[in-house]
Design an enzyme around this catalytic site. Structure first.
Site, PDB file in Angstrom:
ATOM      1  N   SER A  27       3.934  -6.013   9.971  1.00  0.00           N
ATOM      2  CA  SER A  27       3.096  -6.915  10.767  1.00  0.00           C
ATOM      3  C   SER A  27       3.423  -6.773  12.249  1.00  0.00           C
ATOM      4  O   SER A  27       4.546  -6.429  12.616  1.00  0.00           O
ATOM      5  CB  SER A  27       3.348  -8.370  10.362  1.00  0.00           C
TER       6      SER A  27
HETATM    7  N1  SAH Z   1       7.167  -8.293   5.795  1.00  0.00           N
HETATM    8  C1  SAH Z   1       6.829  -6.905   5.768  1.00  0.00           C
HETATM    9  C2  SAH Z   1       5.327  -6.702   5.794  1.00  0.00           C
HETATM   10  C3  SAH Z   1       4.910  -5.882   4.641  1.00  0.00           C
HETATM   11  S1  SAH Z   1       3.185  -5.799   4.351  1.00  0.00           S
HETATM   12  C4  SAH Z   1       7.550  -6.119   6.859  1.00  0.00           C
HETATM   13  O1  SAH Z   1       8.235  -6.705   7.697  1.00  0.00           O
HETATM   14  O2  SAH Z   1       7.448  -4.902   6.837  1.00  0.00           O
HETATM   15  C5  SAH Z   1       3.048  -6.812   2.901  1.00  0.00           C
HETATM   16  C6  SAH Z   1       3.763  -6.330   1.688  1.00  0.00           C
HETATM   17  O3  SAH Z   1       3.431  -7.215   0.633  1.00  0.00           O
HETATM   18  C7  SAH Z   1       3.381  -4.945   1.198  1.00  0.00           C
HETATM   19  O4  SAH Z   1       4.529  -4.136   1.184  1.00  0.00           O
HETATM   20  C8  SAH Z   1       2.854  -5.180  -0.209  1.00  0.00           C
HETATM   21  O5  SAH Z   1       3.206  -4.173  -1.135  1.00  0.00           O
HETATM   22  C9  SAH Z   1       3.535  -6.488  -0.556  1.00  0.00           C
HETATM   23  N2  SAH Z   1       2.915  -7.254  -1.650  1.00  0.00           N
HETATM   24  C10 SAH Z   1       1.602  -7.474  -1.934  1.00  0.00           C
HETATM   25  N3  SAH Z   1       1.474  -8.221  -3.048  1.00  0.00           N
HETATM   26  C11 SAH Z   1       2.741  -8.503  -3.478  1.00  0.00           C
HETATM   27  C12 SAH Z   1       3.288  -9.225  -4.574  1.00  0.00           C
HETATM   28  N4  SAH Z   1       2.521  -9.817  -5.507  1.00  0.00           N
HETATM   29  N5  SAH Z   1       4.629  -9.282  -4.704  1.00  0.00           N
HETATM   30  C13 SAH Z   1       5.451  -8.686  -3.813  1.00  0.00           C
HETATM   31  N6  SAH Z   1       4.999  -7.984  -2.762  1.00  0.00           N
HETATM   32  C14 SAH Z   1       3.660  -7.895  -2.583  1.00  0.00           C
END
Ligand code: SAH
Length: 269
Positions: free
Chosen positions: A111
C-alpha cells in the site's frame, strides 16, 4: 481454554504461526544501491545504515505525512524507523520513498505510505490505548505489519499466498522485530489463536466484513477495513475505508474516504 502465548510468543501457538526472531543488521546484498553491509549491533538503526540516500528520501516522505492532519505523529515516527526500500524488489527500491503503491509479486501491492499512515492513525485513535494484540489481514511483503509492531504490544499478520508469506518472513528476518507473528492462512477466518484483538486491520478489501473478525475483536476494539459500500445514490458500489467499533452496547460503523485495495479472497494458495 487454550493457553495464551507468552510475550514474545513463540511459533508454537499454531502449527503454521511463525515468530520472526530477527537478528541485528540489514541485508548484506549488494544488489540494491541503498543497502549497505550490516552496521553495529547495538542501538542499530537499519534506515540510517541504509545510507544517506534512503535517509534523505525517507525524511522527505515523513515530512509530507507529518503535514497531513489525519496522520498521527506516532505513526510517522514508527514509519521513520522502518526501511520501506527493504520490503520491495531491489529494482523498485529507488521508488520506495515516493507516496505510491508498488508491486510485490503475484498481482499484489504494498500500500502507498499515506494509506498505511491513515490506517494506522485510525488504529491508534479508534483503538484502545495502549494497544495489546492486533491482527493484520494480508501481510503482503510484511511492511505494514512491521510498522504495526512499533505501535502495538503484539502483532499477528496473516497472508493467504504462501510465496508472499515467505517473502514477508525473509524481509522481516533482518530487522529488530520480536513481537511480530507471521502466519500463513485464510484471514477471512481471522486467527483465533491470538484473539481477542484490540484492533484488526485489513490490507485487502471485501464485500463485507467477515463475522469471524467481529467475533475475535475485544470489546472496546475496532476493525479498520476497506469494504464495498453502497451509498444509495444509484452509483455503482465502491470501496471505502470502514471502521467498526465494538462496545458492550453493540457495533458502531463509520465510513471514511474511498480507497482502492486488492481484493480479499478466501483460501490459501
Ligand atoms: N500489508 C501489505 C499489503 C499487502 S496487499 C504490505 O505491507 O505489503 C494485501 C494482501 O492481502 C495480499 O498479499 C493478499 O494476498 C492478501 N489477502 C487477500 N485476501 C486474504 C485473506 N483472506 N487472508 C490473508 N491474506 C489475504
Amino acid at each position: 481454554m487454550k493457553e495464551r502465548p507468552s510475550f514474545p510468543a513463540t511459533g508454537a501457538i499454531a502449527p503454521r504461526a511463525q515468530t520472526v526472531r530477527a537478528k541485528s543488521g540489514v541485508k548484506s546484498t549488494t544488489t540494491s544501491p541503498l543497502v549497505q553491509k550490516p552496521g553495529p549491533q547495538q542501538g542499530y538503526s537499519p534506515i540510517q545504515a541504509a545510507g544517506e540516500w534512503a535517509v534523505a528520501h525517507q525524511r522527505r516522505l515523513m515530512d509530507r505525512l507529518q503535514a497531513d492532519p489525519h496522520v498521527d505523529p506516532r505513526v510517522v515516527q514508527a514509519m521513520g524507523r522502518i526501511p520501506r526500500h527493504q520490503f520491495v524488489d531491489s529494482a523498485l527500491a529507488a521508488q520506495a520513498y515516493e507516496d505510491t503503491s508498488l508491486p510485490i509479486g503475484l498481482g499484489q501491492t504494498i500500500s502507498k505510505p499515506s494509506i498505511v499512515a491513515r490506517m494506522l492513525s485510525l488504529m491508534l485513535t479508534k483503538g484502545p490505548q495502549p494497544l495489546g494484540r492486533v491482527l493484520e489481514i494480508g501481510s503482503g511483503c510484511g511492511y505494514q505489519a512491521t510498522v504495526m509492531s512499533q505501535l502495538a504490544k503484539e502483532v499477528y499478520s496473516i497472508e493467504r499466498l504462501k510465496q508472499l508469506h515467505e517473502k514477508a518472513r525473509s524481509n522481516v528476518r533482518t530487522l529488530l522485530v520480536r513481537n511480530l507473528h507471521l502466519i500463513l492462512g485464510d484471514g477471512m477466518l481471522g486467527f483465533p489463536s491470538g484473539a481477542p484483538y484490540d484492533v484488526i486491520v485489513s490490507a485487502a478489501g471485501g464485500d463485507l466484513i467477515p463475522d469471524a473478525w467481529l467475533a475475535q475483536l475485544a470489546v472496546g476494539g475496532c476493525i479498520i477495513a476497506p469494504t464495498v459500500v453502497n451509498d444509495g445514490s444509484g452509483r455503482a458500489p465502491s470501496q471505502a475505508l470502514v471502521v467498526l467499533e465494538k462496545s458492550l452496547s453493540g457495533v458502531k460503523k463509520s465510513v471514511f474516504e474511498p480507497v482502492q485495495f486488492v481484493p480479499l479472497k478466501s483460501g490459501v494458495a
